[in-house]
Design a protein around this motif. Structure first.
Motif, PDB file in Angstrom:
ATOM      1  N   GLU A 148       0.832  -1.200   0.000  1.00  0.00           N
ATOM      2  CA  GLU A 148       0.000   0.000   0.000  1.00  0.00           C
ATOM      3  C   GLU A 148       0.869   1.253   0.000  1.00  0.00           C
ATOM      4  O   GLU A 148       0.594   2.217  -0.720  1.00  0.00           O
ATOM      5  N   THR A 151       2.315   1.861  -3.453  1.00  0.00           N
ATOM      6  CA  THR A 151       1.298   2.391  -4.355  1.00  0.00           C
ATOM      7  C   THR A 151       1.002   3.854  -4.044  1.00  0.00           C
ATOM      8  O   THR A 151       0.919   4.696  -4.957  1.00  0.00           O
ATOM      9  N   ARG A 152       0.829   4.175  -2.767  1.00  0.00           N
ATOM     10  CA  ARG A 152       0.543   5.563  -2.397  1.00  0.00           C
ATOM     11  C   ARG A 152       1.664   6.499  -2.818  1.00  0.00           C
ATOM     12  O   ARG A 152       1.416   7.590  -3.355  1.00  0.00           O
ATOM     13  N   ILE A 155       1.612   7.145  -6.644  1.00  0.00           N
ATOM     14  CA  ILE A 155       0.505   7.990  -7.088  1.00  0.00           C
ATOM     15  C   ILE A 155       0.661   9.419  -6.565  1.00  0.00           C
ATOM     16  O   ILE A 155       0.363  10.394  -7.284  1.00  0.00           O
ATOM     17  N   LYS A 250      -2.560  11.066 -10.980  1.00  0.00           N
ATOM     18  CA  LYS A 250      -2.963   9.746 -10.508  1.00  0.00           C
ATOM     19  C   LYS A 250      -3.423   8.834 -11.640  1.00  0.00           C
ATOM     20  O   LYS A 250      -3.859   7.713 -11.384  1.00  0.00           O
ATOM     21  N   GLY A 253      -2.454   5.295 -11.720  1.00  0.00           N
ATOM     22  CA  GLY A 253      -2.842   4.533 -10.544  1.00  0.00           C
ATOM     23  C   GLY A 253      -2.987   3.046 -10.808  1.00  0.00           C
ATOM     24  O   GLY A 253      -2.741   2.224  -9.904  1.00  0.00           O
ATOM     25  N   ALA A 256       0.483   1.713 -10.556  1.00  0.00           N
ATOM     26  CA  ALA A 256       0.899   1.706  -9.151  1.00  0.00           C
ATOM     27  C   ALA A 256       0.242   0.559  -8.393  1.00  0.00           C
ATOM     28  O   ALA A 256       0.867  -0.086  -7.540  1.00  0.00           O
ATOM     29  N   ASN A 257      -1.020   0.288  -8.697  1.00  0.00           N
ATOM     30  CA  ASN A 257      -1.730  -0.800  -8.032  1.00  0.00           C
ATOM     31  C   ASN A 257      -1.164  -2.163  -8.401  1.00  0.00           C
ATOM     32  O   ASN A 257      -1.026  -3.033  -7.544  1.00  0.00           O
ATOM     33  N   GLY A 260       2.044  -2.670  -6.570  1.00  0.00           N
ATOM     34  CA  GLY A 260       1.777  -3.032  -5.186  1.00  0.00           C
ATOM     35  C   GLY A 260       1.335  -4.478  -5.059  1.00  0.00           C
ATOM     36  O   GLY A 260       1.787  -5.208  -4.161  1.00  0.00           O
ATOM     37  N   GLY A 430      -8.177   5.049  -7.376  1.00  0.00           N
ATOM     38  CA  GLY A 430      -6.777   5.230  -7.003  1.00  0.00           C
ATOM     39  C   GLY A 430      -6.503   6.431  -6.127  1.00  0.00           C
ATOM     40  O   GLY A 430      -5.358   6.862  -6.007  1.00  0.00           O
ATOM     41  N   LEU A 445      -4.407   2.309  -2.803  1.00  0.00           N
ATOM     42  CA  LEU A 445      -4.463   0.981  -3.405  1.00  0.00           C
ATOM     43  C   LEU A 445      -5.905   0.492  -3.295  1.00  0.00           C
ATOM     44  O   LEU A 445      -6.498   0.558  -2.223  1.00  0.00           O
ATOM     45  N   ALA A 448      -6.541  -4.475  -4.862  1.00  0.00           N
ATOM     46  CA  ALA A 448      -5.367  -5.350  -4.936  1.00  0.00           C
ATOM     47  C   ALA A 448      -5.297  -6.323  -3.768  1.00  0.00           C
ATOM     48  O   ALA A 448      -4.921  -7.488  -3.946  1.00  0.00           O
TER      49      ALA A 448
END
Length: 461
Positions: A148, A151-152, A155, A250, A253, A256-257, A260, A430, A445, A448
């Motif tokens: 997480e 991912t954060r 983004i 974002k 996203g 990014a997800n 993660g 996201g 996230l 996921a």
């Protein structure tokens, strides 16, 4: 930032988690000193309430956290995290108040509440630490929190520092950490290797488009994750208004997800053959931008009429999905910040997904509740197929009328996998628009963890 629960047995202050109906009973069983302290403090066990209990020397000897009522807990998640930041720095162990079935979820929320995006300013604050509760796999919870945070961070980073090259760098760092293989096809090489729509969407930017291809594992079922990596979306020649462009950092996203999720899969040691595909581009405006009414030919050979250059995510995903489907795969998953229609349908908190596999949907729905990662199934509604068929080309990237926009986008993507492929598509937001327990405002996230927890059922592990 270190993301971990303290090992079981670590010396810690007792933490009593009390619901609204438990406070008076618990206080009545304590010494006069503690009972008087609790009563005079006004602690009522509300969600978000915390109380340190001092000993005779004024030093902390225990702490209370409010757990509210079941009805109020059902309105949100991570009730323990709502009060974690109000505790004094130190290490705590849960002594009572949380059912075993909820301990993993609350321990995860505790970790998630410790996140801070501090790349651009010093926000370092000492957070309290939680001892791994009995019966909870602390390593698994820490892995999910790390995913997480990754991912954060991706983004939340502005597009000036998170373009296609930087996204590639992040993927390479993850690959190195887990000893995964990675190859990247960049710029004009996309045309030579037949990824024409990825190239077309990204060619107007001075930051070269690319396809990131990461893989790890040589045993077990094959799973391929495809994440939309539009690092900034101006809308292209169909330029977005300023109010719609403000959060377009974002738009990667989905990428990014899946990074993660890939971390969760690799760090937990799942015996799968994992592949991650990320088309990373910036949708910019220039003399060589693609135009409305252009007709593009995809990697699959299907032609696409461009009726809105702001519907670019499905174009780059199409080439990547075609590539994914060219090998025999047990599961293909795409994740993308794809449509505003999905937000209108379910709001920012739910992650809608599409699948034709009822068993997969059942597994996802069950794991989503267990993992505090809400999802909602939307239909691949085949009667809407004519809406994405413009007549002049095989497909329309932006059907007119606006009805069923999330569904028509999902149907568009489904055209680029094979009919017998097991395919799940997530249309995520996201982003956490307002702070909530365990979820600060910013990158998020979504879906996921639910998918990670469902993989043993989905893949027969």
């Amino acid at each position: 930032m270190t993301v971990a629960l303290a090992p079981a047995g670590t010396d810690a202050l007792p933490l009593h988690v009390l619901g609204a109906d438990d406070v008076a009973l618990w206080a009545g069983q304590q010494s006069d000193r503690i009972r008087t302290w609790v009563e005079s403090s006004g602690f009522k066990g509300a969600i978000g309430a915390a109380l340190m209990i001092p000993n005779d020397l004024g030093q902390p000897e225990a702490a209370l956290i409010g757990y509210g009522t079941e009805a109020l807990r059902n309105r949100d998640r991570f009730a323990l995290a709502a009060a974690m930041t109000k505790l004094a720095p130190g290490t705590y162990r849960i002594d009572s108040g949380i059912e075993q079935d909820h301990l993993e979820q609350e321990a995860l929320g505790w970790l998630l509440a410790s996140y801070a995006f501090d790349r651009y300013r010093d926000t370092k604050v000492e957070r309290p630490t939680l001892v791994t509760p009995d019966g909870v796999d602390g390593e698994r919870v820490s892995i999910m929190a790390e995913a997480e945070f990754l991912t954060r961070d991706l983004i939340n980073t502005p597009a000036s520092d998170m373009g296609p090259q930087e996204l590639e760098t992040a993927a390479r760092a993850l690959a190195k950490r887990h000893n995964a293989k990675i190859t990247v096809t960049t710029g004009e090489a996309l045309l030579a290797d037949n990824f024409p729509m990825i190239h077309t969407v990204g060619r107007a930017s001075d930051r070269a488009p690319r396809l990131i291809d990461m893989s790890r594992g040589n045993r077990g079922p094959r799973i391929t994750l495809v994440g939309k990596g539009v690092c900034f979306d101006t809308g292209g020649l169909n330029l977005k208004p300023g109010s719609s462009m403000g959060l377009m950092k974002k738009d990667m996203g989905g990428a990014a997800n899946v990074l993660g999720l890939a971390h969760m899969i690799m760090a937990s040691g799942l015996q799968v053959r994992l592949r991650v595909l990320i088309p990373a581009v910036e949708n910019s405006v220039s003399a060589n931008s693609f135009r409305p009414q252009d007709i593009l030919t995809s990697r699959k050979g299907l032609t696409v009429e461009i009726n809105n250059t702001d519907a670019e995510g499905r174009l780059v995903l199409a080439d990547a999905l075609t590539f994914a489907a060219e090998e025999k795969t047990d599961l293909i998953v795409s994740m993308a910040t794809l449509t505003g229609a999905a937000r209108v349908a379910v709001g920012p908190d739910l992650a809608p997904y599409f699948t034709d596999d009822d068993d997969a949907a059942t597994a996802l729905d069950l794991s989503a509740r267990r993992m505090a990662d809400p999802v909602w199934r939307l239909p691949f509604h085949t009667p809407y197929e004519p809406m994405i068929e413009p007549g002049i080309a095989d497909l329309d990237n932006a059907p007119k009328g606006g009805f069923g926009g999330a569904i028509t986008a999902a149907l568009f993507l489904r055209r680029f996998v094979k009919e017998d492929d097991r395919y799940i598509h997530f249309d995520i937001y996201g982003w956490q628009p307002t702070a909530a327990p365990g979820r600060p405002k910013g990158g998020a996230l979504q879906g996921a963890r639910a998918l990670f927890a469902a993989l043993p059922d989905l893949l027969g592990l």
